[in-house]
Design a protein around this motif. Structure first.
Motif, PDB file in Angstrom:
ATOM      1  N   UNK A   1       0.849  -1.181   0.000  1.00 13.94           N
ATOM      2  CA  UNK A   1       0.000   0.000   0.000  1.00 13.94           C
ATOM      3  C   UNK A   1       0.887   1.235   0.000  1.00 13.94           C
ATOM      4  N   UNK A  46      -1.733   7.158   2.284  1.00 12.20           N
ATOM      5  CA  UNK A  46      -2.797   6.202   1.960  1.00 12.20           C
ATOM      6  C   UNK A  46      -3.734   6.747   0.891  1.00 12.20           C
ATOM      7  N   UNK A  47      -4.132   8.012   1.049  1.00 10.54           N
ATOM      8  CA  UNK A  47      -5.066   8.584   0.071  1.00 10.54           C
ATOM      9  C   UNK A  47      -4.250   9.271  -1.023  1.00 10.54           C
ATOM     10  N   UNK A  61      -5.480   8.817  -4.659  1.00  7.57           N
ATOM     11  CA  UNK A  61      -6.250   8.892  -5.895  1.00  7.57           C
ATOM     12  C   UNK A  61      -7.614   9.487  -5.615  1.00  7.57           C
ATOM     13  N   UNK A  62      -8.093  10.380  -6.409  1.00  4.12           N
ATOM     14  CA  UNK A  62      -7.420  10.910  -7.602  1.00  4.12           C
ATOM     15  C   UNK A  62      -6.276  11.862  -7.283  1.00  4.12           C
ATOM     16  N   UNK A  63      -6.120  12.250  -6.020  1.00  7.08           N
ATOM     17  CA  UNK A  63      -4.999  13.129  -5.671  1.00  7.08           C
ATOM     18  C   UNK A  63      -4.757  13.034  -4.175  1.00  7.08           C
ATOM     19  N   UNK A 109      -5.350  17.943  -0.071  1.00  2.70           N
ATOM     20  CA  UNK A 109      -4.748  19.232   0.275  1.00  2.70           C
ATOM     21  C   UNK A 109      -4.750  19.381   1.786  1.00  2.70           C
ATOM     22  N   UNK A 155       1.827   8.374   6.525  1.00  3.61           N
ATOM     23  CA  UNK A 155       0.604   7.710   6.057  1.00  3.61           C
ATOM     24  C   UNK A 155      -0.472   8.735   5.713  1.00  3.61           C
ATOM     25  N   UNK A 156      -0.351   9.943   6.286  1.00  2.00           N
ATOM     26  CA  UNK A 156      -1.380  10.967   6.095  1.00  2.00           C
ATOM     27  C   UNK A 156      -2.391  10.998   7.227  1.00  2.00           C
ATOM     28  N   UNK A 157      -2.221  10.106   8.206  1.00  2.00           N
ATOM     29  CA  UNK A 157      -3.190  10.023   9.316  1.00  2.00           C
ATOM     30  C   UNK A 157      -3.010  11.190  10.288  1.00  2.00           C
ATOM     31  N   UNK A 189       2.411  16.375   6.917  1.00  2.00           N
ATOM     32  CA  UNK A 189       2.096  15.231   6.054  1.00  2.00           C
ATOM     33  C   UNK A 189       2.192  15.603   4.566  1.00  2.00           C
TER      34      UNK A 189
END
Lengths: 337, 337
Positions: free
Chosen positions: B158, B162-163, B165-167, B170, B239-241, B297
């Motif tokens: 993975x 994590x996120x 798509x599509x981008x 922000x 991870x973006x969390x 992040x």
């Protein structure tokens, strides 16, 4: 209720928790597996909508499943409760009819951000007492389950608390020193003269400060942890990983499953707010709808005290260091059957 | 170094992380699987000894494995460094010889208490830059890996964040509103006039308070989280969390792998301490040995700004709200080769 009936409800609740948790993870994966082309997943704002939708869908699934299987049981879910105008406590302290208390998604902010500390929480309350608790955190693959008299379990194979042999660990003699203290900042961020934010932070700091700090009340805890999920805090307290969890402001569906699991593991839950005579007051069992919770992990006996005595000692040490929190709800009521 | 050589080191490092993490979990399981009859596992004090022993054994295993495979590489491990009298920064900013920076067990307090947020952290630094990072949290079964130019990954399948798509999402326009803010209470609990505990807590409260609070500087973050592991904080930021991680006092082996993973995922790391002209100062890349870290992040572009511009905006919003921390180390030095 017979043992066999209770076993049946427990098995049904465990499966329900697994299924609901899978729904949560499947919905989360839509956002990161790349399988969804939709631009609606780009913005965090939209992530919030997805979460709300998932929350409602999972609660509807749980509610429907229970209604089909146990049409005469009561059901209280966070989503449906939130939409009603009343904030009354709806659970009878005496009724033998099981009430299901469900939070389809605890740790909503975590879920929005895809931080793994989110879970489904399902409890069965009988005569006011949580007797079954299911907590499933699907991103962590951690399932916590308990039913009164049947033990508390992690992933159905590992009994809680984790350390049991040759004995459950005692609580530190210098507690809250040596303890992991779990607490949450919550949503009430008013920076007023003496609001809950200030009271909480003062309490956190007193628990954390060196022993000579804060007028000699410094707790010098081993660590301070905040996960953003009351339910996961309780699960880790049942596991023995957290020694102390102190919180105000959550609701019965946030804590009922965790309390069932913690109590079955041997933990103690009482009120967050210190009574005036905190050094000597009787330590009451938690009131489920009180919105004020202090939990102590399962503890073994030492040569000085029983496990329960150790837990009560730690309760008093916490009470000595924390401020009273201000969370209220309407007068106690319950539905007639 | 050729791409092929770097690939070889990366593959070796990943396997090393897996093996070391397994050693950590196996040692933890001795305490809760019931396989060990010894009374030495009862007391938390003894748990500390077990942890120290495990820490040393895992570092020795990693060090020996590297020395066998790459005898000319440098090695700095937390355990061995801690035993040396100097606190000098030992990494050359220019040397092409790889230096392995290893924390065999990050989240030691968590490990003692069997709270799952512990991990092994392995980084390879070349010319002062972390180019490979491996973080493995075996109790969570979460493996974070990255090598410059090869992407950052969770469990090798993975891609991070994590996120995507599509981008990549922000950063919120009202940041730090909407953000999860990760921070740690740390070990410095001196309750002095203006020690690090006070500076940290003031910063936490300003980040948490409602927007009108704290003289209009309230950050009203979406959530405040403390895991007790700098390494896991960085992994979850990659991870973006977590949107923001702010911390002082940790060491290069705590953060090197996390920085490699975060940077490869598209995150930004700079200093925790706000410069005087924090609104306009150039945002420097992090200094690995600085003990002061602010991580943002990965972020996608919006119609208003690039991802990097968004990250720099959030850095300034944090700097505006946090106090300067006081962590020092001896003058910068590095070994001659």
């Amino acid at each position: 209720m017979t043992d066999k009936e209770l076993d049946g409800i427990y098995a049904f609740a465990v499966q329900l928790g697994k299924d609901a948790g899978k729904m949560l993870l499947d919905a989360a994966r839509l956002r990161f597996s790349g399988g969804q082309p939709a631009q609606e997943f780009v913005e965090k704002d939209n992530a919030v909508d997805i979460v709300t939708k998932t929350d409602e869908e999972v609660e509807a699934f749980i509610k429907t499943s229970i209604a089909e299987r146990y049409p005469h049981h009561n059901f209280i879910g966070e989503e449906s409760y939130s939409k009603s105008p009343s904030r009354a406590y709806l659970i009878s302290p005496t009724s033998p009819t099981p009430t299901w208390l469900v939070d389809p998604l605890d740790g909503t902010v975590n879920y929005t951000h895809l931080f793994p500390m989110f879970c489904v929480s399902i409890a069965v309350v009988i005569a006011g007492q949580p007797v079954i608790g299911i907590i499933y955190a699907p991103f962590l693959n951690q399932l916590f389950t308990a039913c009164r008299g049947r033990g508390a379990w992690l992933n159905e194979t590992q009994r809680l608390p984790l350390v049991r042999e040759p004995a459950v660990p005692t609580l530190p003699r210098n507690a809250p020193g040596g303890c992991i203290f779990a607490c949450e900042w919550g949503k009430d961020r008013r920076d007023g003269d003496d609001g809950n934010l200030r009271r909480k932070v003062e309490s956190f700091v007193t628990m954390a400060a060196e022993a000579t700090g804060k007028g000699g009340k410094g707790g010098m805890v081993h660590g301070v942890r905040s996960l953003g999920s009351a339910t996961m805090d309780l699960a880790y307290t049942a596991m023995g990983a957290f020694d102390i969890w102190w919180e105000g402001g959550c609701w019965e569906w946030d804590v009922a499953a965790g309390i069932a699991i913690l109590q079955e593991a041997g933990g103690l839950v009482t009120t967050a707010n210190p009574p005036e005579d905190h050094a000597t007051a009787k330590i009451e069992e938690v009131s489920l709808g009180s919105r004020l919770y202090l939990a102590i992990r399962p503890a073994g006996p030492s040569e000085f005290e029983s496990g329960r005595q150790g837990q009560e000692r730690v309760v008093r040490e916490v009470w000595r260091r924390v401020r009273e929190l201000d969370y209220t709800r309407p007068d106690f009521e319950f539905e007639t059957e």
